[in-house]
Design a protein around this motif. Structure first.
Motif, short mmCIF file in Angstrom:
data_model
loop_
_atom_site.label_atom_id
_atom_site.label_comp_id
_atom_site.label_asym_id
_atom_site.label_seq_id
_atom_site.Cartn_x
_atom_site.Cartn_y
_atom_site.Cartn_z
N GLN A 7 4.07 6.97 5.70
CA GLN A 7 3.77 6.25 4.45
C GLN A 7 4.95 6.41 3.48
O GLN A 7 5.66 7.41 3.52
CB GLN A 7 2.53 6.88 3.78
N TYR A 56 -2.80 -0.22 -2.89
CA TYR A 56 -2.12 -1.42 -2.36
C TYR A 56 -1.65 -1.24 -0.91
O TYR A 56 -1.34 -0.12 -0.49
CB TYR A 56 -0.92 -1.76 -3.27
N ASP A 57 -1.60 -2.37 -0.18
CA ASP A 57 -1.10 -2.34 1.20
C ASP A 57 0.42 -2.45 1.24
O ASP A 57 1.06 -1.97 2.18
CB ASP A 57 -1.66 -3.54 1.99
N VAL A 58 0.95 -3.16 0.25
CA VAL A 58 2.39 -3.44 0.25
C VAL A 58 2.94 -3.25 -1.16
O VAL A 58 2.33 -3.74 -2.12
CB VAL A 58 2.67 -4.92 0.66
N THR A 96 -3.10 4.63 -4.41
CA THR A 96 -3.08 4.16 -3.01
C THR A 96 -3.84 2.84 -2.86
O THR A 96 -4.35 2.52 -1.79
CB THR A 96 -3.71 5.23 -2.08
N TYR A 120 -3.32 -9.27 2.33
CA TYR A 120 -2.68 -8.00 1.96
C TYR A 120 -2.77 -7.82 0.44
O TYR A 120 -2.56 -8.79 -0.31
CB TYR A 120 -1.19 -8.00 2.34
N LYS A 121 -3.06 -6.60 0.00
CA LYS A 121 -3.05 -6.33 -1.44
C LYS A 121 -1.63 -5.91 -1.83
O LYS A 121 -1.11 -4.91 -1.33
CB LYS A 121 -4.05 -5.22 -1.78
N ALA A 153 2.03 3.58 0.03
CA ALA A 153 1.62 2.45 0.90
C ALA A 153 2.43 2.52 2.20
O ALA A 153 3.51 3.10 2.23
CB ALA A 153 1.88 1.14 0.19
#
Ligand SMILES: Cc1cc2nc3c(=O)[nH]c(=O)nc-3n(C[C@H](O)[C@H](O)[C@H](O)COP(=O)(O)OP(=O)(O)OC[C@H]3O[C@@H](n4cnc5c(N)ncnc54)[C@H](O)[C@@H]3O)c2cc1C
Length: 498
Positions: free
Chosen positions: A266, A7-9, A5, A30-31, A283
Protein backbone atom coordinates in the motif's frame (compact mmCIF):
# COMPACT_ATOMS: atom_id res chain seq x y z
CA UNK A 1 -1.89 11.10 12.93
CA UNK A 2 -5.03 9.45 11.50
CA UNK A 3 -4.56 7.85 8.12
CA UNK A 4 -7.47 8.18 5.72
CA UNK A 5 -8.21 4.91 3.91
CA UNK A 6 -11.46 5.97 2.19
CA UNK A 7 -10.12 5.98 -1.36
CA UNK A 8 -9.06 3.31 -3.88
CA UNK A 9 -6.86 5.64 -5.89
CA UNK A 10 -4.92 8.79 -5.00
CA UNK A 11 -3.96 11.15 -7.80
CA UNK A 12 -1.22 13.71 -7.26
CA UNK A 13 -2.03 16.88 -9.24
CA UNK A 14 -5.14 17.92 -11.12
CA UNK A 15 -3.75 18.67 -14.58
CA UNK A 16 -5.68 17.21 -17.51
CA UNK A 17 -3.61 14.01 -17.24
CA UNK A 18 -4.72 13.39 -13.66
CA UNK A 19 -8.30 14.53 -14.29
CA UNK A 20 -8.64 12.15 -17.26
CA UNK A 21 -7.24 9.17 -15.34
CA UNK A 22 -9.55 10.05 -12.44
CA UNK A 23 -12.66 10.29 -14.62
CA UNK A 24 -11.98 6.98 -16.38
CA UNK A 25 -11.47 5.18 -13.06
CA UNK A 26 -14.47 6.87 -11.40
CA UNK A 27 -16.76 5.64 -14.18
CA UNK A 28 -15.71 2.07 -13.26
CA UNK A 29 -16.57 2.65 -9.60
CA UNK A 30 -13.11 3.42 -8.19
CA UNK A 31 -13.22 5.98 -5.38
CA UNK A 32 -10.73 8.62 -6.45
CA UNK A 33 -9.03 11.36 -4.43
CA UNK A 34 -7.19 14.09 -6.34
CA UNK A 35 -4.74 16.21 -4.35
CA UNK A 36 -3.86 19.60 -5.80
CA UNK A 37 -1.34 21.96 -4.26
CA UNK A 38 -2.52 25.11 -6.07
CA UNK A 39 -5.59 27.24 -5.30
CA UNK A 40 -7.46 26.01 -8.38
CA UNK A 41 -7.41 22.72 -10.30
CA UNK A 42 -6.22 22.28 -13.88
CA UNK A 43 -2.54 23.26 -13.74
CA UNK A 44 -1.39 24.41 -17.19
CA UNK A 45 -4.89 24.10 -18.66
CA UNK A 46 -6.89 26.17 -16.24
CA UNK A 47 -8.07 29.75 -15.76
CA UNK A 48 -7.59 32.45 -13.14
CA UNK A 49 -9.51 35.54 -12.09
CA UNK A 50 -7.80 38.94 -11.99
CA UNK A 51 -9.45 42.35 -11.51
CA UNK A 52 -12.79 41.31 -12.99
CA UNK A 53 -11.36 39.32 -15.92
CA UNK A 54 -10.76 35.60 -16.48
CA UNK A 55 -7.43 34.63 -18.07
CA UNK A 56 -6.20 31.22 -19.18
CA UNK A 57 -3.32 29.82 -17.13
CA UNK A 58 -1.39 28.30 -20.06
CA UNK A 59 -3.15 26.35 -22.82
CA UNK A 60 -5.61 28.24 -24.98
CA UNK A 61 -6.14 26.10 -28.09
CA UNK A 62 -8.16 22.94 -27.68
CA UNK A 63 -8.33 19.94 -30.00
CA UNK A 64 -8.78 16.22 -29.47
CA UNK A 65 -12.53 15.71 -29.97
CA UNK A 66 -12.38 14.20 -33.47
CA UNK A 67 -12.94 10.47 -33.82
CA UNK A 68 -9.89 8.49 -32.58
CA UNK A 69 -8.60 11.43 -30.55
CA UNK A 70 -8.22 11.35 -26.76
CA UNK A 71 -10.97 13.77 -25.64
CA UNK A 72 -13.41 12.02 -27.97
CA UNK A 73 -12.50 8.77 -26.22
CA UNK A 74 -12.84 10.34 -22.76
CA UNK A 75 -16.33 11.63 -23.59
CA UNK A 76 -17.34 8.34 -25.24
CA UNK A 77 -16.26 6.27 -22.25
CA UNK A 78 -17.55 8.47 -19.44
CA UNK A 79 -20.46 10.34 -21.01
CA UNK A 80 -18.89 13.63 -19.86
CA UNK A 81 -19.78 16.55 -22.11
CA UNK A 82 -17.12 19.23 -22.01
CA UNK A 83 -18.74 22.61 -22.69
CA UNK A 84 -17.27 23.99 -25.91
CA UNK A 85 -17.86 25.86 -29.15
CA UNK A 86 -16.05 25.10 -32.37
CA UNK A 87 -13.98 27.96 -33.76
CA UNK A 88 -13.01 28.54 -37.33
CA UNK A 89 -10.57 29.39 -38.75
CA UNK A 90 -8.28 27.79 -36.20
CA UNK A 91 -5.57 30.44 -36.23
CA UNK A 92 -3.85 33.27 -38.09
CA UNK A 93 -0.11 33.35 -38.60
CA UNK A 94 1.41 36.79 -39.21
CA UNK A 95 4.64 36.46 -41.16
CA UNK A 96 6.50 39.38 -42.78
CA UNK A 97 3.37 41.54 -42.85
CA UNK A 98 1.22 38.81 -44.39
CA UNK A 99 -1.76 37.08 -42.75
CA UNK A 100 -1.75 33.31 -43.28
CA UNK A 101 -5.08 31.74 -42.37
CA UNK A 102 -4.93 28.28 -40.86
CA UNK A 103 -8.16 26.92 -42.33
CA UNK A 104 -9.50 23.68 -40.89
CA UNK A 105 -10.58 22.45 -44.33
CA UNK A 106 -7.62 20.52 -45.72
CA UNK A 107 -7.98 21.57 -49.35
CA UNK A 108 -8.50 25.20 -48.38
CA UNK A 109 -5.35 25.00 -46.24
CA UNK A 110 -3.29 23.51 -49.09
CA UNK A 111 -4.51 26.31 -51.37
CA UNK A 112 -3.48 28.87 -48.72
CA UNK A 113 0.02 27.34 -48.58
CA UNK A 114 0.33 27.42 -52.35
CA UNK A 115 -0.75 31.10 -52.34
CA UNK A 116 1.82 32.04 -49.68
CA UNK A 117 4.74 29.67 -50.32
CA UNK A 118 4.33 28.67 -54.00
CA UNK A 119 5.48 25.26 -55.31
CA UNK A 120 2.04 23.75 -55.86
CA UNK A 121 3.14 20.13 -56.25
CA UNK A 122 5.58 20.19 -53.35
CA UNK A 123 3.16 21.83 -50.93
CA UNK A 124 0.26 19.56 -51.89
CA UNK A 125 2.21 16.32 -51.54
CA UNK A 126 3.86 17.43 -48.28
CA UNK A 127 0.55 18.29 -46.62
CA UNK A 128 -1.21 15.20 -47.96
CA UNK A 129 1.52 13.06 -46.43
CA UNK A 130 1.32 15.04 -43.16
CA UNK A 131 -2.46 14.43 -42.97
CA UNK A 132 -1.98 10.69 -43.64
CA UNK A 133 0.70 10.40 -40.96
CA UNK A 134 -1.24 12.46 -38.44
CA UNK A 135 -4.55 10.58 -38.87
CA UNK A 136 -2.71 7.31 -38.46
CA UNK A 137 -0.70 8.51 -35.43
CA UNK A 138 -3.92 9.49 -33.61
CA UNK A 139 -5.60 6.19 -34.47
CA UNK A 140 -2.63 4.02 -33.52
CA UNK A 141 -1.94 5.97 -30.31
CA UNK A 142 -5.45 5.37 -29.01
CA UNK A 143 -5.25 1.69 -29.93
CA UNK A 144 -2.07 1.07 -27.90
CA UNK A 145 -2.57 2.00 -24.26
CA UNK A 146 0.46 -0.09 -23.22
CA UNK A 147 2.96 1.95 -25.22
CA UNK A 148 5.91 2.06 -24.71
CA UNK A 149 5.77 -1.67 -23.97
CA UNK A 150 7.22 -2.80 -20.62
CA UNK A 151 6.54 -6.54 -20.66
CA UNK A 152 6.64 -9.35 -23.22
CA UNK A 153 2.83 -9.49 -23.16
CA UNK A 154 2.72 -5.79 -24.09
CA UNK A 155 4.99 -6.37 -27.09
CA UNK A 156 2.53 -9.12 -27.99
CA UNK A 157 -0.46 -6.80 -27.78
CA UNK A 158 1.38 -4.32 -30.00
CA UNK A 159 1.54 -7.00 -32.66
CA UNK A 160 -2.14 -7.97 -32.21
CA UNK A 161 -3.61 -4.44 -32.00
CA UNK A 162 -1.91 -3.08 -35.08
CA UNK A 163 -2.29 -3.52 -38.79
CA UNK A 164 1.02 -4.53 -40.43
CA UNK A 165 0.06 -2.23 -43.31
CA UNK A 166 0.46 0.74 -40.95
CA UNK A 167 4.16 0.01 -40.36
CA UNK A 168 5.14 2.41 -43.19
CA UNK A 169 4.63 5.30 -40.81
CA UNK A 170 7.50 4.20 -38.52
CA UNK A 171 10.11 5.42 -41.00
CA UNK A 172 9.07 8.93 -39.95
CA UNK A 173 10.26 8.33 -36.40
CA UNK A 174 13.78 8.56 -37.85
CA UNK A 175 13.28 11.37 -40.34
CA UNK A 176 13.12 15.01 -39.32
CA UNK A 177 10.43 17.38 -40.59
CA UNK A 178 13.20 19.29 -42.37
CA UNK A 179 14.35 16.16 -44.21
CA UNK A 180 10.79 15.54 -45.39
CA UNK A 181 10.51 19.18 -46.50
CA UNK A 182 13.73 18.73 -48.47
CA UNK A 183 12.39 15.57 -50.12
CA UNK A 184 9.32 17.46 -51.29
CA UNK A 185 11.42 20.41 -52.49
CA UNK A 186 9.76 22.94 -50.18
CA UNK A 187 12.58 23.70 -47.75
CA UNK A 188 12.65 27.41 -48.63
CA UNK A 189 13.61 29.91 -45.86
CA UNK A 190 10.12 31.48 -45.55
CA UNK A 191 8.34 28.12 -45.28
CA UNK A 192 10.97 26.88 -42.83
CA UNK A 193 10.38 29.88 -40.57
CA UNK A 194 6.65 29.19 -40.68
CA UNK A 195 7.11 25.48 -39.91
CA UNK A 196 9.65 26.11 -37.13
CA UNK A 197 7.32 28.35 -35.15
CA UNK A 198 4.30 26.08 -35.66
CA UNK A 199 6.38 23.17 -34.37
CA UNK A 200 7.60 25.14 -31.37
CA UNK A 201 4.03 25.44 -30.07
CA UNK A 202 3.23 21.77 -30.61
CA UNK A 203 6.41 19.67 -30.43
CA UNK A 204 8.60 22.21 -28.55
CA UNK A 205 11.36 21.80 -31.12
CA UNK A 206 12.10 22.96 -34.67
CA UNK A 207 12.02 21.31 -38.10
CA UNK A 208 15.65 20.11 -37.97
CA UNK A 209 15.10 18.31 -34.71
CA UNK A 210 11.50 17.07 -34.74
CA UNK A 211 10.73 13.62 -36.14
CA UNK A 212 8.07 13.89 -38.86
CA UNK A 213 6.04 11.27 -36.96
CA UNK A 214 5.26 13.81 -34.21
CA UNK A 215 5.81 16.85 -36.39
CA UNK A 216 3.04 15.85 -38.82
CA UNK A 217 0.53 15.69 -35.96
CA UNK A 218 1.79 19.02 -34.63
CA UNK A 219 1.68 20.79 -38.00
CA UNK A 220 -1.85 19.62 -38.81
CA UNK A 221 -3.53 20.23 -35.47
CA UNK A 222 -5.29 23.26 -36.90
CA UNK A 223 -6.89 20.94 -39.49
CA UNK A 224 -8.91 19.08 -36.86
CA UNK A 225 -11.83 20.65 -35.00
CA UNK A 226 -10.57 23.43 -32.73
CA UNK A 227 -12.67 24.51 -29.75
CA UNK A 228 -13.18 27.36 -27.33
CA UNK A 229 -14.52 26.82 -23.82
CA UNK A 230 -16.79 29.71 -22.76
CA UNK A 231 -15.64 31.01 -19.37
CA UNK A 232 -12.17 29.48 -19.81
CA UNK A 233 -10.54 26.06 -19.60
CA UNK A 234 -11.25 25.85 -15.86
CA UNK A 235 -14.85 25.10 -16.93
CA UNK A 236 -13.57 21.97 -18.71
CA UNK A 237 -11.68 20.88 -15.60
CA UNK A 238 -14.65 21.63 -13.33
CA UNK A 239 -16.93 19.52 -15.54
CA UNK A 240 -14.62 16.54 -15.05
CA UNK A 241 -14.28 17.32 -11.34
CA UNK A 242 -18.10 17.28 -10.94
CA UNK A 243 -18.23 13.87 -12.69
CA UNK A 244 -15.64 12.42 -10.29
CA UNK A 245 -17.32 13.91 -7.21
CA UNK A 246 -20.71 12.54 -8.26
CA UNK A 247 -19.16 9.06 -8.17
CA UNK A 248 -17.88 9.39 -4.61
CA UNK A 249 -14.53 10.95 -5.46
CA UNK A 250 -13.03 14.18 -4.16
CA UNK A 251 -10.59 16.90 -5.26
CA UNK A 252 -8.78 18.84 -2.55
CA UNK A 253 -7.12 22.08 -3.62
CA UNK A 254 -4.44 23.89 -1.59
CA UNK A 255 -3.15 20.53 -0.38
CA UNK A 256 0.28 19.56 -1.66
CA UNK A 257 1.79 16.09 -1.61
CA UNK A 258 5.06 16.10 0.32
CA UNK A 259 6.01 12.41 0.38
CA UNK A 260 4.86 9.08 -1.06
CA UNK A 261 5.97 5.91 0.72
CA UNK A 262 5.17 2.25 0.16
CA UNK A 263 4.88 -0.63 2.58
CA UNK A 264 2.91 -3.89 2.68
CA UNK A 265 1.61 -3.35 -0.85
CA UNK A 266 0.00 0.00 0.00
CA UNK A 267 1.07 3.59 -0.53
CA UNK A 268 0.89 6.32 2.08
CA UNK A 269 0.63 9.84 0.71
CA UNK A 270 1.62 12.61 3.12
CA UNK A 271 0.27 16.08 2.44
CA UNK A 272 0.26 19.58 3.87
CA UNK A 273 -2.30 22.30 3.26
CA UNK A 274 -1.84 26.06 3.05
CA UNK A 275 -2.47 26.35 6.82
CA UNK A 276 0.48 23.97 7.33
CA UNK A 277 -1.76 21.16 8.63
CA UNK A 278 -0.57 17.65 7.76
CA UNK A 279 -2.67 14.74 6.48
CA UNK A 280 -2.02 11.18 5.34
CA UNK A 281 -3.93 8.90 2.97
CA UNK A 282 -3.42 5.22 2.27
CA UNK A 283 -4.40 3.38 -0.93
CA UNK A 284 -3.13 0.55 -3.15
CA UNK A 285 -2.93 2.80 -6.23
CA UNK A 286 -1.22 6.17 -6.66
CA UNK A 287 -1.16 8.07 -9.95
CA UNK A 288 1.26 10.94 -10.21
CA UNK A 289 0.37 13.77 -12.55
CA UNK A 290 3.36 15.92 -11.61
CA UNK A 291 6.41 16.10 -13.88
CA UNK A 292 8.88 13.24 -13.61
CA UNK A 293 11.52 15.85 -12.53
CA UNK A 294 9.40 16.61 -9.47
CA UNK A 295 8.94 12.99 -8.44
CA UNK A 296 12.34 12.70 -6.80
CA UNK A 297 11.29 15.46 -4.38
CA UNK A 298 8.29 13.50 -3.08
CA UNK A 299 9.89 10.04 -2.87
CA UNK A 300 12.82 8.44 -1.08
CA UNK A 301 15.04 5.34 -1.31
CA UNK A 302 14.54 3.10 -4.33
CA UNK A 303 11.66 5.14 -5.70
CA UNK A 304 13.70 8.33 -5.58
CA UNK A 305 16.66 6.63 -7.32
CA UNK A 306 14.32 5.44 -10.10
CA UNK A 307 12.94 8.93 -10.73
CA UNK A 308 16.37 10.48 -10.50
CA UNK A 309 17.58 8.12 -13.22
CA UNK A 310 14.43 8.42 -15.32
CA UNK A 311 14.55 12.22 -15.43
CA UNK A 312 18.33 12.64 -15.68
CA UNK A 313 18.36 12.47 -19.47
CA UNK A 314 15.66 15.09 -19.80
CA UNK A 315 16.80 17.67 -17.28
CA UNK A 316 16.06 20.49 -19.64
CA UNK A 317 12.93 21.79 -21.27
CA UNK A 318 11.37 25.09 -22.25
CA UNK A 319 9.79 27.55 -19.90
CA UNK A 320 7.34 30.27 -20.86
CA UNK A 321 6.86 33.97 -20.47
CA UNK A 322 3.12 34.62 -20.37
CA UNK A 323 1.13 37.83 -20.24
CA UNK A 324 -2.49 38.46 -19.37
CA UNK A 325 -3.89 41.66 -20.87
CA UNK A 326 -7.45 43.00 -20.71
CA UNK A 327 -8.58 45.80 -23.02
CA UNK A 328 -11.69 47.35 -24.45
CA UNK A 329 -12.90 45.58 -27.60
CA UNK A 330 -11.42 47.45 -30.54
CA UNK A 331 -10.73 44.36 -32.63
CA UNK A 332 -12.13 43.68 -36.12
CA UNK A 333 -15.33 41.57 -36.07
CA UNK A 334 -13.81 38.73 -38.09
CA UNK A 335 -10.45 38.54 -36.30
CA UNK A 336 -9.65 34.89 -35.41
CA UNK A 337 -9.10 34.06 -31.72
CA UNK A 338 -5.57 32.66 -32.03
CA UNK A 339 -2.54 34.36 -33.60
CA UNK A 340 1.05 33.37 -34.04
CA UNK A 341 2.98 36.58 -34.65
CA UNK A 342 6.47 36.27 -36.14
CA UNK A 343 9.02 38.88 -35.26
CA UNK A 344 11.14 40.47 -37.98
CA UNK A 345 13.69 37.93 -39.20
CA UNK A 346 16.70 37.90 -36.87
CA UNK A 347 14.86 39.62 -34.01
CA UNK A 348 13.98 37.82 -30.78
CA UNK A 349 11.94 38.62 -27.69
CA UNK A 350 14.42 40.12 -25.14
CA UNK A 351 15.93 37.62 -22.67
CA UNK A 352 14.66 34.70 -24.78
CA UNK A 353 15.63 33.21 -28.14
CA UNK A 354 12.03 33.27 -29.24
CA UNK A 355 11.20 34.35 -32.80
CA UNK A 356 7.45 34.68 -32.28
CA UNK A 357 4.68 35.35 -29.78
CA UNK A 358 1.38 33.51 -29.51
CA UNK A 359 -1.79 35.47 -28.76
CA UNK A 360 -5.19 34.07 -27.80
CA UNK A 361 -8.24 36.21 -27.21
CA UNK A 362 -11.44 35.65 -25.28
CA UNK A 363 -14.37 35.31 -27.64
CA UNK A 364 -16.36 38.44 -28.41
CA UNK A 365 -19.38 38.37 -26.13
CA UNK A 366 -17.95 35.81 -23.68
CA UNK A 367 -19.09 37.81 -20.67
CA UNK A 368 -17.91 35.08 -18.31
CA UNK A 369 -14.35 36.13 -19.17
CA UNK A 370 -14.72 39.87 -19.79
CA UNK A 371 -17.56 42.36 -19.37
CA UNK A 372 -19.48 43.30 -22.52
CA UNK A 373 -17.30 45.49 -24.73
CA UNK A 374 -14.05 44.13 -23.26
CA UNK A 375 -11.70 41.29 -24.19
CA UNK A 376 -8.91 39.40 -22.47
CA UNK A 377 -5.71 38.37 -24.24
CA UNK A 378 -3.26 35.66 -23.23
CA UNK A 379 0.18 35.95 -24.76
CA UNK A 380 2.97 33.40 -24.50
CA UNK A 381 6.48 32.91 -25.78
CA UNK A 382 9.20 30.34 -25.13
CA UNK A 383 11.99 31.13 -22.67
CA UNK A 384 14.96 29.24 -21.28
CA UNK A 385 14.26 28.77 -17.55
CA UNK A 386 17.98 28.57 -16.67
CA UNK A 387 18.50 32.06 -18.07
CA UNK A 388 15.65 33.48 -15.99
CA UNK A 389 16.91 31.77 -12.86
CA UNK A 390 20.33 33.38 -13.29
CA UNK A 391 19.19 36.98 -13.84
CA UNK A 392 19.42 37.83 -10.13
CA UNK A 393 19.35 41.64 -9.70
CA UNK A 394 18.32 42.10 -13.34
CA UNK A 395 15.10 40.10 -13.00
CA UNK A 396 12.52 42.90 -12.57
CA UNK A 397 14.07 45.01 -15.35
CA UNK A 398 14.15 42.01 -17.69
CA UNK A 399 10.50 41.22 -16.96
CA UNK A 400 9.49 44.83 -17.66
CA UNK A 401 11.52 44.88 -20.89
CA UNK A 402 9.82 41.73 -22.15
CA UNK A 403 6.40 43.12 -21.26
CA UNK A 404 7.11 46.44 -23.04
CA UNK A 405 8.49 44.62 -26.09
CA UNK A 406 5.41 42.40 -26.37
CA UNK A 407 3.02 45.35 -26.01
CA UNK A 408 4.91 47.18 -28.79
CA UNK A 409 4.79 44.07 -30.98
CA UNK A 410 1.03 43.77 -30.53
CA UNK A 411 0.58 47.48 -31.25
CA UNK A 412 2.44 47.01 -34.49
CA UNK A 413 1.07 43.65 -35.61
CA UNK A 414 -2.27 42.67 -34.00
CA UNK A 415 -5.19 44.40 -35.76
CA UNK A 416 -7.17 46.62 -33.37
CA UNK A 417 -4.67 46.49 -30.50
CA UNK A 418 -3.15 49.92 -31.13
CA UNK A 419 -6.60 51.51 -30.58
CA UNK A 420 -7.23 49.56 -27.37
CA UNK A 421 -6.89 50.86 -23.82
CA UNK A 422 -5.05 48.40 -21.59
CA UNK A 423 -7.02 47.96 -18.34
CA UNK A 424 -5.07 45.07 -16.81
CA UNK A 425 -1.63 43.72 -17.63
CA UNK A 426 0.61 41.25 -15.83
CA UNK A 427 3.56 39.09 -16.81
CA UNK A 428 4.69 35.66 -15.59
CA UNK A 429 8.20 34.23 -16.02
CA UNK A 430 9.50 30.67 -15.42
CA UNK A 431 9.99 31.72 -11.78
CA UNK A 432 6.32 32.75 -11.50
CA UNK A 433 5.36 29.47 -13.16
CA UNK A 434 7.30 27.41 -10.64
CA UNK A 435 5.51 29.18 -7.77
CA UNK A 436 2.20 28.68 -9.50
CA UNK A 437 2.07 25.04 -10.66
CA UNK A 438 5.20 23.88 -8.79
CA UNK A 439 6.84 22.44 -11.90
CA UNK A 440 10.60 22.26 -11.37
CA UNK A 441 12.37 25.39 -12.69
CA UNK A 442 9.06 26.49 -14.21
CA UNK A 443 9.54 24.05 -17.08
CA UNK A 444 6.26 23.75 -18.94
CA UNK A 445 4.99 22.17 -22.13
CA UNK A 446 6.61 18.80 -21.52
CA UNK A 447 9.83 17.40 -22.91
CA UNK A 448 10.70 18.54 -26.45
CA UNK A 449 9.89 15.86 -29.04
CA UNK A 450 13.36 15.78 -30.54
CA UNK A 451 15.16 13.30 -32.79
CA UNK A 452 17.23 12.20 -29.78
CA UNK A 453 14.10 11.00 -28.02
CA UNK A 454 13.39 7.67 -29.66
CA UNK A 455 9.85 6.34 -29.57
CA UNK A 456 10.74 3.66 -27.06
CA UNK A 457 12.64 6.03 -24.77
CA UNK A 458 9.59 7.80 -23.36
CA UNK A 459 8.97 7.50 -19.65
CA UNK A 460 6.20 4.91 -19.47
CA UNK A 461 3.08 5.33 -17.35
CA UNK A 462 3.90 2.16 -15.40
CA UNK A 463 6.71 2.32 -12.85
CA UNK A 464 8.64 -0.62 -11.35
CA UNK A 465 6.67 0.00 -8.10
CA UNK A 466 3.46 -1.98 -8.42
CA UNK A 467 0.48 0.35 -8.06
CA UNK A 468 2.42 3.56 -8.82
CA UNK A 469 1.64 5.11 -12.21
CA UNK A 470 2.58 8.31 -14.04
CA UNK A 471 0.67 10.58 -16.36
CA UNK A 472 1.07 14.12 -17.67
CA UNK A 473 3.26 15.84 -20.20
CA UNK A 474 6.64 14.40 -19.18
CA UNK A 475 5.45 10.84 -19.82
CA UNK A 476 4.36 9.19 -23.07
CA UNK A 477 2.84 10.57 -25.35
CA UNK A 478 3.87 14.02 -24.22
CA UNK A 479 2.43 17.45 -24.14
CA UNK A 480 -0.70 19.33 -24.99
CA UNK A 481 -4.19 18.71 -23.66
CA UNK A 482 -4.83 15.79 -26.05
CA UNK A 483 -1.43 14.24 -25.22
CA UNK A 484 -1.89 14.34 -21.47
CA UNK A 485 -5.51 13.20 -21.73
CA UNK A 486 -4.23 10.14 -23.59
CA UNK A 487 -1.62 9.58 -20.87
CA UNK A 488 -4.45 9.54 -18.30
CA UNK A 489 -6.53 7.13 -20.39
CA UNK A 490 -3.49 4.85 -20.77
CA UNK A 491 -3.00 4.77 -17.00
CA UNK A 492 -6.64 3.72 -16.61
CA UNK A 493 -6.06 0.72 -18.90
CA UNK A 494 -2.92 -0.23 -17.00
CA UNK A 495 -4.75 -0.05 -13.66
CA UNK A 496 -7.75 -2.12 -14.75
CA UNK A 497 -5.51 -4.70 -16.44
CA UNK A 498 -3.05 -5.04 -13.56
C1 LIG B 1 1.98 28.88 -21.89
C2 LIG B 1 1.46 27.54 -22.32
C3 LIG B 1 0.66 27.43 -23.44
C4 LIG B 1 0.17 26.19 -23.82
N1 LIG B 1 -0.68 26.12 -24.90
C5 LIG B 1 -1.31 24.96 -25.16
C6 LIG B 1 -2.37 24.95 -26.08
O1 LIG B 1 -2.74 25.99 -26.65
N2 LIG B 1 -3.01 23.76 -26.31
C7 LIG B 1 -2.65 22.62 -25.65
O2 LIG B 1 -3.26 21.57 -25.89
N3 LIG B 1 -1.62 22.62 -24.77
C8 LIG B 1 -0.98 23.76 -24.49
N4 LIG B 1 -0.01 23.81 -23.54
C9 LIG B 1 0.45 22.54 -22.92
C10 LIG B 1 -0.55 22.02 -21.91
O3 LIG B 1 -1.13 23.07 -21.18
C11 LIG B 1 0.14 21.08 -20.93
O4 LIG B 1 0.98 20.16 -21.62
C12 LIG B 1 -0.84 20.27 -20.11
O5 LIG B 1 -1.91 21.08 -19.66
C13 LIG B 1 -0.10 19.67 -18.93
O6 LIG B 1 -0.97 18.83 -18.22
P1 LIG B 1 -0.43 17.82 -17.14
O7 LIG B 1 -1.51 16.83 -16.91
O8 LIG B 1 0.91 17.32 -17.50
O9 LIG B 1 -0.28 18.60 -15.77
P2 LIG B 1 -0.14 20.13 -15.23
O10 LIG B 1 -1.06 20.96 -16.01
O11 LIG B 1 1.29 20.46 -15.14
O12 LIG B 1 -0.75 19.88 -13.81
C14 LIG B 1 -0.07 19.29 -12.75
C15 LIG B 1 -0.75 19.76 -11.48
O13 LIG B 1 -0.05 19.21 -10.37
C16 LIG B 1 -0.03 20.18 -9.32
N5 LIG B 1 1.06 19.85 -8.41
C17 LIG B 1 2.39 19.99 -8.61
N6 LIG B 1 3.08 19.53 -7.56
C18 LIG B 1 2.17 19.06 -6.68
C19 LIG B 1 2.26 18.42 -5.42
N7 LIG B 1 3.44 18.19 -4.83
N8 LIG B 1 1.11 18.04 -4.80
C20 LIG B 1 -0.10 18.26 -5.39
N9 LIG B 1 -0.24 18.87 -6.58
C21 LIG B 1 0.88 19.24 -7.22
C22 LIG B 1 0.14 21.49 -10.05
O14 LIG B 1 -0.27 22.58 -9.26
C23 LIG B 1 -0.73 21.28 -11.28
O15 LIG B 1 -2.04 21.73 -11.07
C24 LIG B 1 0.50 25.04 -23.10
C25 LIG B 1 1.31 25.13 -21.96
C26 LIG B 1 1.76 26.37 -21.55
C27 LIG B 1 2.56 26.48 -20.30
Amino acid sequence: MDINTDYDVIIVGSGMGGMSAGAMLAKDGYKVLILEKAHAPGGCSSSYFRKGFVFESGATTLIGFNENQPLWKLEQETGIQIPREEITPSMSVWLDGEQITRYKDREQWIQECIRVFGNETGQRTFWEEAFNVSDLVWKVSLRNPFFPPQKISEWGSLAINNNPLDVWVLKYALKSVREVMQEYGIDAPKFRRFVNEQLMITAQSKADDTPFLFGAAGLTYTNYSNFYVPGGLLEMVNTIRAFIQKRGGALHTKEGVEMITKDKGQFTVHTRNKRKESFAYRAPIVISNIPVWNMKEVTSGEMRSYFQKESAEYESAWGAITLGIATNDTYPEDLPLHHQIHLKEGKTVPFTDSDSVFVSMSKKGDTLRAKAGKRTLNISTHADPERWYSLNGQYETAKQQVQDFIVETLQEKLPGFSDAQIEVIHTATPITWENWVYRKKGRVGGIPQTMARSLLKWTPSETPFKGLYLCGDTTYPGQGIPGVTLSGINVYYRVVNS
